[in-house]
Design an enzyme around this catalytic site. Structure first.
Site, mmCIF file in Angstrom:
data_model
loop_
_atom_site.group_PDB
_atom_site.id
_atom_site.type_symbol
_atom_site.label_atom_id
_atom_site.label_comp_id
_atom_site.label_asym_id
_atom_site.label_seq_id
_atom_site.Cartn_x
_atom_site.Cartn_y
_atom_site.Cartn_z
ATOM 1 N N ASN A 132 15.895 19.790 82.039
ATOM 2 C CA ASN A 132 16.379 20.054 83.405
ATOM 3 C C ASN A 132 15.722 21.273 84.051
ATOM 4 O O ASN A 132 15.539 21.299 85.266
ATOM 5 C CB ASN A 132 17.911 20.146 83.433
ATOM 6 C CG ASN A 132 18.461 21.264 82.588
ATOM 7 O OD1 ASN A 132 17.830 21.697 81.624
ATOM 8 N ND2 ASN A 132 19.625 21.743 82.933
ATOM 9 N N LYS A 155 9.120 21.652 70.948
ATOM 10 C CA LYS A 155 9.419 20.231 71.209
ATOM 11 C C LYS A 155 10.061 20.142 72.579
ATOM 12 O O LYS A 155 11.277 20.304 72.717
ATOM 13 C CB LYS A 155 10.375 19.718 70.123
ATOM 14 C CG LYS A 155 10.125 18.295 69.674
ATOM 15 C CD LYS A 155 10.311 17.257 70.747
ATOM 16 C CE LYS A 155 11.749 16.849 70.932
ATOM 17 N NZ LYS A 155 11.993 16.133 72.187
ATOM 18 N N PRO A 156 9.230 19.883 73.623
ATOM 19 C CA PRO A 156 9.844 19.710 74.935
ATOM 20 C C PRO A 156 10.682 18.440 74.929
ATOM 21 O O PRO A 156 10.488 17.569 74.071
ATOM 22 C CB PRO A 156 8.634 19.565 75.874
ATOM 23 C CG PRO A 156 7.506 19.114 75.020
ATOM 24 C CD PRO A 156 7.775 19.631 73.629
ATOM 25 N N SER A 207 22.378 19.300 74.724
ATOM 26 C CA SER A 207 23.786 18.912 74.833
ATOM 27 C C SER A 207 24.578 19.331 73.592
ATOM 28 O O SER A 207 24.020 19.562 72.518
ATOM 29 C CB SER A 207 23.872 17.395 75.005
ATOM 30 O OG SER A 207 23.331 16.767 73.867
ATOM 31 N N GLU A 228 21.984 26.715 73.069
ATOM 32 C CA GLU A 228 22.383 26.882 74.473
ATOM 33 C C GLU A 228 22.766 25.497 74.959
ATOM 34 O O GLU A 228 21.901 24.640 75.162
ATOM 35 C CB GLU A 228 21.235 27.479 75.283
ATOM 36 C CG GLU A 228 20.810 28.810 74.705
ATOM 37 C CD GLU A 228 20.158 29.733 75.711
ATOM 38 O OE1 GLU A 228 20.160 30.943 75.455
ATOM 39 O OE2 GLU A 228 19.654 29.258 76.751
ATOM 40 N N LEU A 229 24.071 25.281 75.129
ATOM 41 C CA LEU A 229 24.578 23.922 75.309
ATOM 42 C C LEU A 229 25.175 23.729 76.702
ATOM 43 O O LEU A 229 24.920 24.506 77.606
ATOM 44 C CB LEU A 229 25.586 23.620 74.202
ATOM 45 C CG LEU A 229 25.071 23.919 72.781
ATOM 46 C CD1 LEU A 229 26.146 23.655 71.734
ATOM 47 C CD2 LEU A 229 23.820 23.120 72.454
ATOM 48 N N CYS A 262 22.707 23.479 83.623
ATOM 49 C CA CYS A 262 23.748 23.792 82.637
ATOM 50 C C CYS A 262 24.846 24.605 83.301
ATOM 51 O O CYS A 262 26.009 24.485 82.943
ATOM 52 C CB CYS A 262 23.162 24.545 81.463
ATOM 53 S SG CYS A 262 22.194 25.966 81.949
ATOM 54 N N GLU A 359 31.323 17.220 80.790
ATOM 55 C CA GLU A 359 30.186 17.612 81.629
ATOM 56 C C GLU A 359 29.713 16.399 82.437
ATOM 57 O O GLU A 359 29.486 15.328 81.881
ATOM 58 C CB GLU A 359 29.048 18.134 80.739
ATOM 59 C CG GLU A 359 27.962 18.820 81.537
ATOM 60 C CD GLU A 359 26.862 19.434 80.650
ATOM 61 O OE1 GLU A 359 26.510 18.828 79.631
ATOM 62 O OE2 GLU A 359 26.365 20.526 80.999
#
Ligand code: NAD
Length: 456
Positions: A132, A155-156, A207, A228-229, A262, A359
């Site tokens: 994102n 790893k994008p 996620s 970081e979720l 996020c 979410e």
């Protein structure tokens, strides 16, 4: 692996994907290269980041177009992201050398005993990233991690592969050796293969469900893990605000990046005394958003990047309607080949509805009326997530009292959907563990080594 434009379904590229064997080979290369990189003085490592920053600026139009085409982000917002990364890099350039310097923390009177701390790189780390904001969430990790002397297997997201490959190409052109920053192409299976390697740390953005898998894999290895979720970020609008201005600001916080941030505003609580005026102003604001081809300069609402998310949004609307909510605006997918959803505003919502609990990660928001500050705080904290939370009021004392009670990594007064490189970026509860940004977010890519030095 085919790269598809989410706005119109066009195939943009077909890129060779990694496999378990190539992942292992890339790991071996990074492991061999890391000691040489950590021996390069910090000043020289920073020079590479200076060159990378210059390339980002000189190639802004091309990079923004690639990002917009592969994730469906409106082109102006792609450019904003690139400019924003430059600002974050400036922070790292200003703070890294000082933050990474050895510290003398004790010396006895006779000078015979000295205690020092050095900040050693972790070694070879995995950076598994989200789509994102690939420049932001990637840059929060790979910039300070490289400066700290780590080698990175990057790893994008499979939805931001072309951008990930461009980042690698630019870092290499800037002086970061090809075996110190290595991109991996593929989906979750490649991330999982990477976690099977004997890496020294994993830094993940994505996620909560995937974060659980990453944490389990890292736990078995006993390596450093940062997650970081997601979030379900609430905003409380008090009765003393300028209603138009607050509605415009909160709507932007909810719908920027087509709601796929996020820290997007995901729940709105408004004091009952101004509910009607606020909802009217909010709906009028959102009605004015231009939906369209993300490459168009005037577009504000672009594509839903991942097709399955359309179903999540559709189900949240249906669930809310069934339980008594009203659709004040939008509510359904837009016609067309790609992944598109109407900007949607739901009123009369409550905590029993998925739209107020899970979410949404799309252009949809619920507005719920509350009686007073205590009621608002209780509802804001009633979430499994805790990334950001904020309040709009003209009363500083009241704002600080409310912010002090909020269970979130970042709290906002009269602002939202905001990240600063000077402040730590972190979540509580299911929004994650660890942090990026701020000087703590430089040290996090190191391990403090304790030196006990007793002279002869
Ligand atoms: P995702 O969890 O689907 O994927 C993230 C990354 O994990 C991708 O690179 C994916 O290929 C990889 N992956 C998937 N399964 C894996 C596995 N089993 N092992 C290893 N890697 C695996 O998330 P996404 O759709 O890319 O991103 C959206 C989510 O990210 C949202 O929840 C959003 O809130 C969150 N996010 C959080 C922040 C933050 O700073 N807290 C920032 C951006 C996005």
């Amino acid at each position: 692996m085919k790269i598809v434009n989410p706005w119109n379904g066009a195939i943009l590229a077909d890129v060779p994907a990694d496999n378990a064997r190539s992942v292992a080979a890339k790991y071996a290369k990074a492991r061999a290269a890391q000691p040489r990189w950590s021996a390069v003085p910090v000043k020289k490592r920073l020079d590479a980041i200076v060159a990378f920053r210059a390339l980002l600026a000189s190639r802004e139009d091309e990079l923004a177009a690639t990002l917009t085409q592969e994730v469906g982000k409106p082109i102006r917002q792609s450019r904003n992201e690139l400019k924003g990364l430059a600002g974050r890099i400036d922070f790292f350039l200003a703070e890294s050398a000082r933050t990474l310097r050895d510290e003398k923390v004790f010396e006895d009177k006779g000078g015979r005993l000295e205690e020092r701390i050095s900040h050693e790189p972790l070694g070879v780390i995995a950076n598994i990233s989200a789509w994102n904001y690939p420049y932001f969430v990637g840059g929060n990790v790979f910039v300070p991690a490289l400066v700290a002397g780590n080698a990175i297997l990057y790893k994008p997201s499979e939805y931001a592969t072309l951008t990930g490959l461009k980042i690698a190409e630019m870092l290499h052109a800037s002086g970061v050796p090809g075996d110190v920053f290595i991109p991996l192409v593929g989906g979750g299976e490649i991330g999982a293969a990477l976690l099977k390697q004997p890496i020294d740390g994993v830094f993940f953005t994505g996620s909560y469900p995937t974060g659980q898998k990453i944490a389990a894999a890292a736990g078995r290895k006993m390596i450093k893990v940062q997650l970081e979720l997601g979030g379900k970020d609430p905003i409380y609008v008090c009765e003393d605000v300028d209603v138009q201005a607050a509605a415009a600001a909160v709507a932007d916080g909810a719908f920027y990046n087509t709601g796929q941030s996020c820290c997007s505003v995901e729940r709105i609580y408004v004091n009952r005394r101004i509910e009607k005026a606020f909802v009217d102003a909010f709906v009028a604001e959102v009605e004015g958003y231009r939906i369209g081809d993300p490459m168009d300069e005037t577009t504000y609402i672009g594509a839903i990047t991942r097709r399955p998310q359309i179903d999540v949004l559709r189900k949240q609307v249906a669930d809310a309607k069934k339980k008594g909510a009203k659709v004040a605006l939008g509510g359904k997918p837009l016609p067309g080949k790609g992944n598109r959803f109407e900007p949607t505003v739901l009123t009369g919502v409550n905590a029993s509805m998925a739209v107020m609990r899970d979410e949404s990660f799309g252009p949809i928001i619920g507005i719920e009326a509350v009686d007073n500050d205590a009621d608002a705080v209780a509802r804001m904290n009633d979430s499994e997530f805790g990334l950001t939370a904020g309040v709009y009021t003209t009363d500083a004392k009241r704002a600080k009292a409310i912010l002090g009670k909020l269970e979130a990594g970042s709290v906002y007064w009269n602002c939202c959907d905001r990240v600063s490189p000077r402040l730590p970026w972190s979540g509580v509860k299911h929004s994650g563990i660890g942090l990026t940004l701020s000087t703590y977010g430089i040290q996090t890519f190191t391990r403090p080594k304790a030196w006990h030095l007793r002279g002869a």
